[in-house]
Design an enzyme around this catalytic site. Structure first.
Site, mmCIF file in Angstrom:
data_model
loop_
_atom_site.group_PDB
_atom_site.id
_atom_site.type_symbol
_atom_site.label_atom_id
_atom_site.label_comp_id
_atom_site.label_asym_id
_atom_site.label_seq_id
_atom_site.Cartn_x
_atom_site.Cartn_y
_atom_site.Cartn_z
ATOM 1 N N THR A 15 0.834 -1.207 0.000
ATOM 2 C CA THR A 15 0.000 0.000 0.000
ATOM 3 C C THR A 15 0.867 1.255 0.000
ATOM 4 O O THR A 15 2.052 1.222 0.310
ATOM 5 C CB THR A 15 -0.938 0.030 1.225
ATOM 6 N N ASP A 16 0.249 2.369 -0.356
ATOM 7 C CA ASP A 16 0.960 3.650 -0.375
ATOM 8 C C ASP A 16 0.455 4.536 0.769
ATOM 9 O O ASP A 16 -0.336 4.106 1.611
ATOM 10 C CB ASP A 16 0.811 4.337 -1.736
ATOM 11 N N LYS A 17 0.893 5.770 0.782
ATOM 12 C CA LYS A 17 0.525 6.699 1.861
ATOM 13 C C LYS A 17 -0.993 6.918 1.949
ATOM 14 O O LYS A 17 -1.516 7.207 3.016
ATOM 15 C CB LYS A 17 1.246 8.032 1.645
ATOM 16 N N GLY A 19 -3.097 4.627 1.622
ATOM 17 C CA GLY A 19 -3.701 3.420 2.172
ATOM 18 C C GLY A 19 -4.269 2.474 1.130
ATOM 19 O O GLY A 19 -4.968 1.525 1.470
#
Length: 137
Positions: A15-17, A19
């Site tokens: 996942t990324d920042k 979410g």
């Protein structure tokens, strides 16, 4: 038509920042689905390579519909859209298991080549492997 199903649980590292799963991970999941599909034909990538048959990627695409999130349980459905003696196109559908929603779909196009990366006619080079793939369509 044979459709393989590969189960994936989204890991936090995917996942990324925001979410949601980073877009690059879908292509990794497509590869997992494709590997399972090939196994369904009673052959494996390593067996193909031992026979001097490689299937490098020539094209790929993905349409993102709904973002997957950490711990989502996903099903990667994989099938062959097109098979010719020189190429194979796989299609993928990524389904979120809890609500059965399609969250992404895509395809990859692969060319059959030998160890020198020269395009080959799989039907002529190894009819048995071609027939196993063809039987799944």
């Amino acid at each position: 038509m044979y459709i393989s199903e590969t189960r994936i649980v989204v890991r936090y590292a995917e996942t990324d920042k925001m979410g949601i799963v980073h877009h690059s991970n879908y292509f990794i999941w497509f590869e997992a689905g494709r590997t399972d599909f090939i196994k369904g034909s009673n052959i494996s990538y390593s067996e193909m390579e031992e026979n001097g048959i490689l299937i490098p990627l020539a094209e790929s695409n993905c349409k993102y519909i709904i973002g997957a999130k950490y711990e989502d349980e996903l099903i990667i459905k994989t099938w062959v859209k097109q098979l010719t003696p020189v190429k194979v196109e796989f299609n993928y559908s990524v389904i979120r298991e809890n609500d059965q929603k399609e969250i992404a779909k895509g395809s990859t196009l692969h060319v059959f080549v030998n160890n020198d990366f020269k395009i080959i006619n799989l039907k002529k080079v190894n009819k048995e492997i071609f027939n196993k793939l063809e039987s799944l369509i």
